[in-house]
Scaffold this active site. Structure first.
Site, PDB file in Angstrom:
ATOM      1  N   GLY A  58       0.859  -1.177   0.000  1.00 45.66           N
ATOM      2  CA  GLY A  58       0.000   0.000   0.000  1.00 45.66           C
ATOM      3  C   GLY A  58       0.899   1.232   0.000  1.00 45.66           C
ATOM      4  O   GLY A  58       2.075   1.160  -0.375  1.00 45.66           O
ATOM      5  N   LEU A  59       0.377   2.363   0.438  1.00 44.44           N
ATOM      6  CA  LEU A  59       1.190   3.578   0.412  1.00 44.44           C
ATOM      7  C   LEU A  59       2.491   3.385   1.158  1.00 44.44           C
ATOM      8  O   LEU A  59       3.564   3.740   0.680  1.00 44.44           O
ATOM      9  CB  LEU A  59       0.417   4.735   1.031  1.00 44.44           C
ATOM     10  CG  LEU A  59      -0.601   5.391   0.112  1.00 44.44           C
ATOM     11  CD1 LEU A  59      -1.319   6.501   0.863  1.00 44.44           C
ATOM     12  CD2 LEU A  59       0.072   5.943  -1.128  1.00 44.44           C
ATOM     13  N   GLY A  61       4.090   0.518   2.181  1.00 40.43           N
ATOM     14  CA  GLY A  61       4.970  -0.534   1.675  1.00 40.43           C
ATOM     15  C   GLY A  61       5.537  -0.229   0.303  1.00 40.43           C
ATOM     16  O   GLY A  61       6.728  -0.452   0.046  1.00 40.43           O
ATOM     17  N   HIS A 282     -16.117   6.886  12.064  1.00 37.43           N
ATOM     18  CA  HIS A 282     -16.449   8.000  11.181  1.00 37.43           C
ATOM     19  C   HIS A 282     -17.956   8.221  11.259  1.00 37.43           C
ATOM     20  O   HIS A 282     -18.723   7.289  11.091  1.00 37.43           O
ATOM     21  CB  HIS A 282     -16.026   7.665   9.756  1.00 37.43           C
ATOM     22  CG  HIS A 282     -15.908   8.871   8.896  1.00 37.43           C
ATOM     23  ND1 HIS A 282     -17.003   9.545   8.444  1.00 37.43           N
ATOM     24  CD2 HIS A 282     -14.833   9.532   8.430  1.00 37.43           C
ATOM     25  CE1 HIS A 282     -16.593  10.577   7.715  1.00 37.43           C
ATOM     26  NE2 HIS A 282     -15.278  10.591   7.697  1.00 37.43           N
ATOM     27  N   SER A 300     -18.421  11.664   2.526  1.00 40.78           N
ATOM     28  CA  SER A 300     -17.478  12.673   3.005  1.00 40.78           C
ATOM     29  C   SER A 300     -18.066  13.505   4.140  1.00 40.78           C
ATOM     30  O   SER A 300     -19.228  13.887   4.138  1.00 40.78           O
ATOM     31  CB  SER A 300     -17.087  13.602   1.868  1.00 40.78           C
ATOM     32  OG  SER A 300     -16.397  14.707   2.410  1.00 40.78           O
ATOM     33  N   ARG A 346     -15.677  14.316  15.059  1.00 45.71           N
ATOM     34  CA  ARG A 346     -16.166  12.990  14.669  1.00 45.71           C
ATOM     35  C   ARG A 346     -16.718  12.166  15.824  1.00 45.71           C
ATOM     36  O   ARG A 346     -17.787  11.570  15.716  1.00 45.71           O
ATOM     37  CB  ARG A 346     -15.015  12.185  14.056  1.00 45.71           C
ATOM     38  CG  ARG A 346     -14.604  12.653  12.694  1.00 45.71           C
ATOM     39  CD  ARG A 346     -13.471  11.811  12.156  1.00 45.71           C
ATOM     40  NE  ARG A 346     -13.153  12.290  10.804  1.00 45.71           N
ATOM     41  CZ  ARG A 346     -12.223  11.750  10.018  1.00 45.71           C
ATOM     42  NH1 ARG A 346     -11.504  10.727  10.432  1.00 45.71           N
ATOM     43  NH2 ARG A 346     -12.013  12.220   8.815  1.00 45.71           N
ATOM     44  N   HIS A 417     -13.505   2.994  10.880  1.00 48.52           N
ATOM     45  CA  HIS A 417     -12.903   3.553   9.687  1.00 48.52           C
ATOM     46  C   HIS A 417     -11.363   3.521   9.743  1.00 48.52           C
ATOM     47  O   HIS A 417     -10.699   3.446   8.719  1.00 48.52           O
ATOM     48  CB  HIS A 417     -13.458   4.970   9.576  1.00 48.52           C
ATOM     49  CG  HIS A 417     -12.708   5.909   8.742  1.00 48.52           C
ATOM     50  ND1 HIS A 417     -12.684   5.814   7.380  1.00 48.52           N
ATOM     51  CD2 HIS A 417     -11.968   6.986   9.067  1.00 48.52           C
ATOM     52  CE1 HIS A 417     -11.972   6.807   6.901  1.00 48.52           C
ATOM     53  NE2 HIS A 417     -11.503   7.520   7.897  1.00 48.52           N
ATOM     54  N   ARG A 451      -6.974  10.029  15.106  1.00 44.06           N
ATOM     55  CA  ARG A 451      -6.259  10.533  13.938  1.00 44.06           C
ATOM     56  C   ARG A 451      -7.022  11.687  13.304  1.00 44.06           C
ATOM     57  O   ARG A 451      -8.236  11.614  13.154  1.00 44.06           O
ATOM     58  CB  ARG A 451      -6.077   9.425  12.908  1.00 44.06           C
ATOM     59  CG  ARG A 451      -5.467   9.926  11.614  1.00 44.06           C
ATOM     60  CD  ARG A 451      -5.258   8.818  10.612  1.00 44.06           C
ATOM     61  NE  ARG A 451      -6.498   8.281  10.073  1.00 44.06           N
ATOM     62  CZ  ARG A 451      -7.209   8.867   9.092  1.00 44.06           C
ATOM     63  NH1 ARG A 451      -6.825  10.023   8.588  1.00 44.06           N
ATOM     64  NH2 ARG A 451      -8.305   8.291   8.638  1.00 44.06           N
TER      65      ARG A 451
HETATM   66  C1  LIG Z   1     -12.841   4.928   3.151  1.00 43.52           C
HETATM   67  C2  LIG Z   1     -11.540   5.477   3.678  1.00 43.52           C
HETATM   68  C3  LIG Z   1     -11.154   6.771   3.373  1.00 43.52           C
HETATM   69  C4  LIG Z   1      -9.949   7.291   3.850  1.00 43.52           C
HETATM   70  N1  LIG Z   1      -9.616   8.567   3.525  1.00 43.52           N
HETATM   71  C5  LIG Z   1      -8.436   9.081   3.982  1.00 43.52           C
HETATM   72  C6  LIG Z   1      -8.046  10.402   3.644  1.00 43.52           C
HETATM   73  O1  LIG Z   1      -8.757  11.143   2.932  1.00 43.52           O
HETATM   74  N2  LIG Z   1      -6.858  10.865   4.100  1.00 43.52           N
HETATM   75  C7  LIG Z   1      -6.040  10.100   4.880  1.00 43.52           C
HETATM   76  O2  LIG Z   1      -4.967  10.568   5.241  1.00 43.52           O
HETATM   77  N3  LIG Z   1      -6.384   8.832   5.202  1.00 43.52           N
HETATM   78  C8  LIG Z   1      -7.563   8.293   4.779  1.00 43.52           C
HETATM   79  N4  LIG Z   1      -7.901   7.012   5.120  1.00 43.52           N
HETATM   80  C9  LIG Z   1      -6.943   6.156   5.841  1.00 43.52           C
HETATM   81  C10 LIG Z   1      -5.822   5.665   4.919  1.00 43.52           C
HETATM   82  O3  LIG Z   1      -6.363   5.374   3.647  1.00 43.52           O
HETATM   83  C11 LIG Z   1      -5.120   4.399   5.412  1.00 43.52           C
HETATM   84  O4  LIG Z   1      -4.833   4.518   6.754  1.00 43.52           O
HETATM   85  C12 LIG Z   1      -3.805   4.171   4.684  1.00 43.52           C
HETATM   86  O5  LIG Z   1      -3.997   4.223   3.294  1.00 43.52           O
HETATM   87  C13 LIG Z   1      -3.153   2.858   5.059  1.00 43.52           C
HETATM   88  O6  LIG Z   1      -2.022   2.630   4.232  1.00 43.52           O
HETATM   89  P1  LIG Z   1      -1.034   1.411   4.502  1.00 43.52           P
HETATM   90  O7  LIG Z   1      -0.015   1.463   3.411  1.00 43.52           O
HETATM   91  O8  LIG Z   1      -0.564   1.449   5.892  1.00 43.52           O
HETATM   92  O9  LIG Z   1      -1.929   0.091   4.360  1.00 43.52           O
HETATM   93  P2  LIG Z   1      -2.824  -0.507   3.176  1.00 43.52           P
HETATM   94  O10 LIG Z   1      -3.053   0.450   2.081  1.00 43.52           O
HETATM   95  O11 LIG Z   1      -4.009  -1.110   3.847  1.00 43.52           O
HETATM   96  O12 LIG Z   1      -1.935  -1.656   2.554  1.00 43.52           O
HETATM   97  C14 LIG Z   1      -1.737  -2.886   3.184  1.00 43.52           C
HETATM   98  C15 LIG Z   1      -0.910  -3.758   2.266  1.00 43.52           C
HETATM   99  O13 LIG Z   1      -0.494  -4.899   2.970  1.00 43.52           O
HETATM  100  C16 LIG Z   1      -0.747  -6.068   2.238  1.00 43.52           C
HETATM  101  N5  LIG Z   1      -0.902  -7.134   3.227  1.00 43.52           N
HETATM  102  C17 LIG Z   1      -1.587  -7.100   4.401  1.00 43.52           C
HETATM  103  N6  LIG Z   1      -1.438  -8.251   5.067  1.00 43.52           N
HETATM  104  C18 LIG Z   1      -0.632  -9.031   4.316  1.00 43.52           C
HETATM  105  C19 LIG Z   1      -0.122 -10.349   4.468  1.00 43.52           C
HETATM  106  N7  LIG Z   1      -0.395 -11.087   5.547  1.00 43.52           N
HETATM  107  N8  LIG Z   1       0.659 -10.847   3.488  1.00 43.52           N
HETATM  108  C20 LIG Z   1       0.944 -10.105   2.369  1.00 43.52           C
HETATM  109  N9  LIG Z   1       0.490  -8.855   2.186  1.00 43.52           N
HETATM  110  C21 LIG Z   1      -0.289  -8.327   3.142  1.00 43.52           C
HETATM  111  C22 LIG Z   1      -1.923  -5.735   1.374  1.00 43.52           C
HETATM  112  O14 LIG Z   1      -1.959  -6.573   0.246  1.00 43.52           O
HETATM  113  C23 LIG Z   1      -1.620  -4.282   1.033  1.00 43.52           C
HETATM  114  O15 LIG Z   1      -0.713  -4.255  -0.052  1.00 43.52           O
HETATM  115  C24 LIG Z   1      -9.116   6.495   4.667  1.00 43.52           C
HETATM  116  C25 LIG Z   1      -9.512   5.197   4.986  1.00 43.52           C
HETATM  117  C26 LIG Z   1     -10.736   4.702   4.531  1.00 43.52           C
HETATM  118  C27 LIG Z   1     -11.172   3.355   4.985  1.00 43.52           C
END
Ligand SMILES: Cc1cc2nc3c(=O)[nH]c(=O)nc-3n(C[C@H](O)[C@H](O)[C@H](O)COP(=O)(O)OP(=O)(O)OC[C@H]3O[C@@H](n4cnc5c(N)ncnc54)[C@H](O)[C@@H]3O)c2cc1C
Ligand code: SF4
Ligand code: FES
Lengths: 654, 260
Positions: A58-59, A61, A282, A300, A346, A417, A451
């Site tokens: 994700g972002l 990683g 949320h 939103s 919130r 959320h 947050r």
């Molecule tokens: C609807 C919604 C709207 C949001 N809007 C905002 C916003 O406007 N602004 C803001 O700042 N934040 C927002 N957030 C929060 C934000 O999007 C997340 O907190 C953030 O993107 C998480 O990023 P991450 O890289 O930590 O994890 P993720 O993007 O969840 O990535 C996790 C990664 O880990 C991998 N993975 C997990 N477990 C395993 C495993 N066991 N083996 C192999 N791979 C695995 C997955 O495949 C994925 O690639 C929002 C959240 C939601 C739910």
């Protein structure tokens, strides 16, 4: 007492030794610069000698794997998705904060730092938050250079908006798809490294175990989700970027596959899990419509700028909104909080919605929502003006509910959320297992007990682009000349056998209910007792109901098919098993935290106005839990939090 | 649709089952009684619950965000990629788009470049290979200058965004009679090629991406089915943009390498 109940502590939890966040000395504003200078470096030629595993793309990683690859480390990246671009980060809508002060409205690194510590209700580590605010500006530069199409003004410069109650405009956005655009940017940087050969990408690969040898993380065990093959991967360091655990509630705004497994399995190997009870609700989501609801959709928060929130004054009112005369409507937020009205934070908006629904004043077919009414705004500004502002949201609402929000009020209800809790990490983002790191939503993060909007994207990318690539070198430098542990070492072969046995066990139970059935039931308990409002009585109920349900799950779940093909029920079984253990720890953590802070609201601890009441004297600390084996209570450690740069204060929205 | 009134409908599902990439597949017929408030994928969830109950392995299908943004979902519904509603991914489709008594045929995305994995799940990884071959701007972490150093005209930024909205679902490929990936590829080439940041690599990017695309996918004969099926309504104009750039790239890349 059945054997599962044995995991419930009979005596109060033992308090473990105090944890040290290893925050460098010195002035808050120069700590990070000085620390970067004092850390050990790995010279460019030697970087090739180190292997680093990044789990999650994700972002957090993708940015970490790409940056480490660019630096010359040999990186292996893993994701259970078919492509890194699918990670849950893609769904973030609102925006990302950056202390650029392009709008000249008085923003600064210090102000973003201050707002984040305060917004987190004083339960985060000051030094980390300051660093986050410092690198926030670099993220905007990096993303723009990658081609992220942030919104621009007519002069062609970047546009900002204010978000989540901030008093300055520091949020950068890309229409309603900021997460998508940032992730596509990080994904493209990652794919460039894949093409260059510095990152080996393993998609559809789920990490099911962290391997530890002599107290140090040395690799992971992975299941190929298509062939079922279980393999070992070794490295000098392992980075978990595996996201949050909101899906422990079953219904949340998280993507369907989000889960806690990677973090939890690290916890089981010795990584402490911090503040699991800090979860965020949320207030404006579309309410549940039926029993087979699979997830919840966020609307939103900006809608609260023009929508008025109300419920009928009377109980069990079955009339439609149009049939309820003005005099019989209760605009409860405007009534209780005249200064902030519908714009209270919130958590306050959420708890009040719960209260009125619990009083049988909820609306909609299932009486599980409150109205968000645009009639006054439409009468005042005209439907066209409202459509220009919220048209896409109104369409989305109508697509899901079949109701037209221009003609009848929307129905909304709070939903889970985001999760502030996660793996405990020190200032270098290392967990309590040396060489094991956690970044992004997977760590216990910089957000304390709550947050702020647009800060999760910022934190994930800060960790991945600008913090971890530096701090990891400090640890690796000491390992120069050491080979990674070979994968034929018994620590690996035993771990592979454990994972294979686990798969077979699920397939052999052949009980009566599906994995989803148990997940949904667990989610109900967690939502009812560890949701928006928590009480001692409720948490104790959760602690008795969760083990009972888990026992049933372990003996009565039905997982069909084989471990040698794509088997989505089998994948879920392991994830739900981990949610069960996490849920119990969340309840324990919530029970022990005898205060209200941010997203953690204990009914016993509120002001006369019903506001969250912190107890800074006794709970100004991080609770970090240590695994002690199945059936034994975890040990609660603390990391004391000191606030030298931000003065503690109590919130009020009257 | 009537406001707020959900009804229950009965539909006949003909779903594709296939045990693996090299097995033969076929249709299975199931009756479903479902609320019109349910999403299409929630109907499949319900089917899976019932299958599990009677001891039949659940249907494999993919989804994640269920909000139309991650691109994980995608099946053919009555012969149309993502189903009957325009600008809608499979996960956003609701049962109120169907009527009592309807027969609904559900198949995997069919394309030579997307082998079936199991049931409705297909392998779309060739799309990643196209991005890997050039769908990026080469800027190492830390090498970026201040974001406001280079103004980008709003019109260019907005058009780049229209292209960048692609979710990588592959419906364009599935809808195309030739299984071509022109719309997907051109969306990325358009996104980066319209921005000042993307100019340095514009020609090499185009050449590399187009040639990688051709390794995996069929050729475009301007049917336009791709854009009609696209949940993000990516415009055919980007294909024209890509084609123009590809012709120019062939010349410019040689020129840039000093071979006039
Ligand atoms: C609807 C919604 C709207 C949001 N809007 C905002 C916003 O406007 N602004 C803001 O700042 N934040 C927002 N957030 C929060 C934000 O999007 C997340 O907190 C953030 O993107 C998480 O990023 P991450 O890289 O930590 O994890 P993720 O993007 O969840 O990535 C996790 C990664 O880990 C991998 N993975 C997990 N477990 C395993 C495993 N066991 N083996 C192999 N791979 C695995 C997955 O495949 C994925 O690639 C929002 C959240 C939601 C739910
Ligand atoms: S161009 Fe449209 S249909 Fe094709 S992958 Fe992108 S979003 Fe899907
Ligand atoms: S499940 Fe994400 S787009 Fe459909």
């Amino acid at each position: 007492m059945n054997e599962m109940n044995a995991s419930m502590p009979e005596t109060p939890t033992t308090a473990g030794p105090t944890l040290d966040g290893r925050v460098p000395d010195g002035d808050i504003a120069t700590k990070w610069e000085n620390h970067k200078f004092s850390m050990k470096l790995v010279n460019p030629n030697n970087k090739r000698k180190f292997e680093v595993i990044v789990v999650g793309t994700g972002l957090a990683g993708a940015s970490a794997a790409a940056s480490l690859g660019e630096l010359g480390y040999r990186v292996k990246a893993f994701t259970y998705h078919d492509s890194p671009r699918r990670a849950h980060s893609i769904a973030a809508q609102g925006g990302i904060n950056g202390a650029k002060n392009y709008t000249n409205d008085g923003d600064s690194v210090h102000r973003l730092f201050y707002d984040t510590v305060k917004g987190g209700d004083y339960r985060s580590r000051e030094a980390n938050v300051h660093r986050l605010a410092e690198v926030s500006v670099n993220i905007i530069d990096q993303a723009t250079a990658q081609g992220v199409p942030f919104a621009r003004d007519y002069g062609g410069l970047l546009d900002n908006r204010s978000f989540g109650g901030a008093q300055v405009s520091r949020t950068f956005y890309a229409r309603g798809q900021t997460g998508q655009q940032l992730l596509v940017g990080a994904y493209s940087a990652l794919m460039r490294q894949v093409g260059a050969g510095s990152v080996e990408l393993h998609t559809r690969s789920e990490m099911l175990k962290v391997v530890v040898k002599d107290g140090r993380a040395c690799g992971i065990i992975v299941r190929d989700l298509l062939s079922g093959e279980v393999t070992s991967h070794s490295a000098h360091a392992v980075v978990l970027a595996t996201g949050g655990y909101g899906n422990v509630y079953f219904l949340s705004t998280n993507a369907m596959m989000c889960n806690v497994t990677a973090a939890w399995r690290a916890h089981r190997e010795g990584a402490f899990f911090a503040n699991p009870c800090f979860t965020q609700i949320h207030p404006t989501c579309i309410p549940v419509s039926d029993d087979f609801q699979s997830k919840l959709t966020l609307m939103s928060e900006s809608l609260r700028n023009d929508g008025r929130i109300w419920v009928p004054e009377g109980f069990d009112d079955n009339r439609s909104a149009a049939e309820i005369p003005e005099a019989e409507r209760d605009y409860y937020l405007e009534r209780k909080y005249p200064a902030f009205g519908n714009l209270v934070p919130r958590d306050v908006a959420s708890r009040n919605a719960k209260t009125v629904c619990d009083e049988s004043r909820g609306v909609g077919p299932l009486k599980n929502g409150v109205y968000l009414d645009f009639a006054a705004a439409i009468a005042r500004d005209g439907a066209e003006a409202i459509s220009a502002k919220y048209g896409n949201l109104f369409d989305m609402y109508q697509r899901i509910t079949g109701e037209n929000p221009y003609e009848q009020p929307m129905r909304i209800y709070p939903a889970i959320h985001y999760t502030m809790g996660g793996l405990w990490v020190d200032y270098n983002l290392m967990t309590t297992i040396p060489s094991l790191y956690a970044i992004g939503e997977a760590n216990f993060s910089d957000h304390g007990a709550n947050r702020l909007g647009a800060s999760a994207l910022m934190q994930g990318l800060a960790d991945g682009y600008f913090v971890l690539p530096y701090t990891i070198g400090d640890n690796l430098a000491d390992m120069l000349g050491q080979q990674a542990v070979p994968t034929d070492d018994p620590v690996f072969t035993n771990a592979v056998a454990d994972v294979q046995n686990e798969q077979q066990r699920w397939l052999s139970i052949n009980g009566t209910h599906s994995v989803d059935y148990y997940h949904r039931e667990l989610g109900r308990i967690v939502w009812d007792y560890i949701g928006m409002a928590r009480s001692k009585v409720g948490l104790e109920k959760a602690l008795s109901e969760i083990p009972t349900l888990r026992e049933e799950f372990q003996t009565n779940v039905r997982v069909l098919g084989s471990a040698k093909t794509l088997n989505q029920s089998l994948e879920k079984a392991g994830r739900v098993a981990d949610f069960f253990e996490l849920a119990e720890l969340m309840a324990r953590d919530a029970l022990e935290r005898e205060e209200s802070a941010g997203g953690h609201f204990r009914e016993e601890h509120q002001t006369d106005d019903g506001e969250a009441q912190r107890d800074d004297e006794n709970f100004s600390h991080v609770a970090a839990w240590e695994w002690n084996g199945v059936g034994t209570a975890q040990t609660r450690h603390r990391e004391e939090l000191t606030f030298e740069n931000v003065a503690l204060s109590q919130r009020s929205y009257k | 649709m009537s406001s707020g009134h959900s009804e229950t409908i009965n539909v006949t599902l003909k779903v594709w089952r296939q045990e693996g990439p090299n097995e033969n597949g076929g249709f299975e017929v199931h009756q479903q009684t479902i609320s019109t408030d349910a999403s299409f994928l929630e109907m499949l969830d319900q089917l899976n619950e019932q299958l599990n109950e009677v001891g039949t392995e659940p249907l494999a299908f993919e989804s994640d965000c269920r909000e139309g943004i991650c691109g994980t979902c995608g099946v053919m519904i009555n012969g149309r990629a993502h189903g009957p509603q325009t600008a809608t991914a499979t996960c956003q489709l609701h049962m109120r788009e169907f009527h009592d008594g309807d027969e609904i045929v559900v198949e995997p995305f069919r394309a030579a470049g997307f082998p079936v994995i199991r049931d409705l799940a297909v392998d779309r990884s060739p799309l990643d290979r196209i991005i890997e071959s050039g769908g990026y701007i080469s800027v190492n972490t830390g090498a970026a200058s201040d974001a406001n150093l280079t103004p980008v005209p709003k019109a260019a930024a907005d058009m780049a965004f229209d292209a960048a909205a692609c979710i990588g679902c592959g419906a364009c490929v599935a809808a195309c009679p030739n299984s071509a990936a022109q719309l997907f590829t051109s969306a990325k080439i358009g996104h980066l090629g319209l921005l000042p940041q993307g100019q340095a690599e514009r020609w090499s990017r185009t050449e590399n991406m187009v040639e990688t695309m051709e390794e995996f996918f069929g050729s475009c004969t301007n049917h336009g089915e791709c854009s009609a099926a696209c949940p993000k309504e990516i415009s055919l104009d980007f294909i024209a943009f890509m084609n123009r750039d590809y012709v120019k790239a062939k010349i410019k890349n040689r020129a840039l390498a000093g071979q006039h």
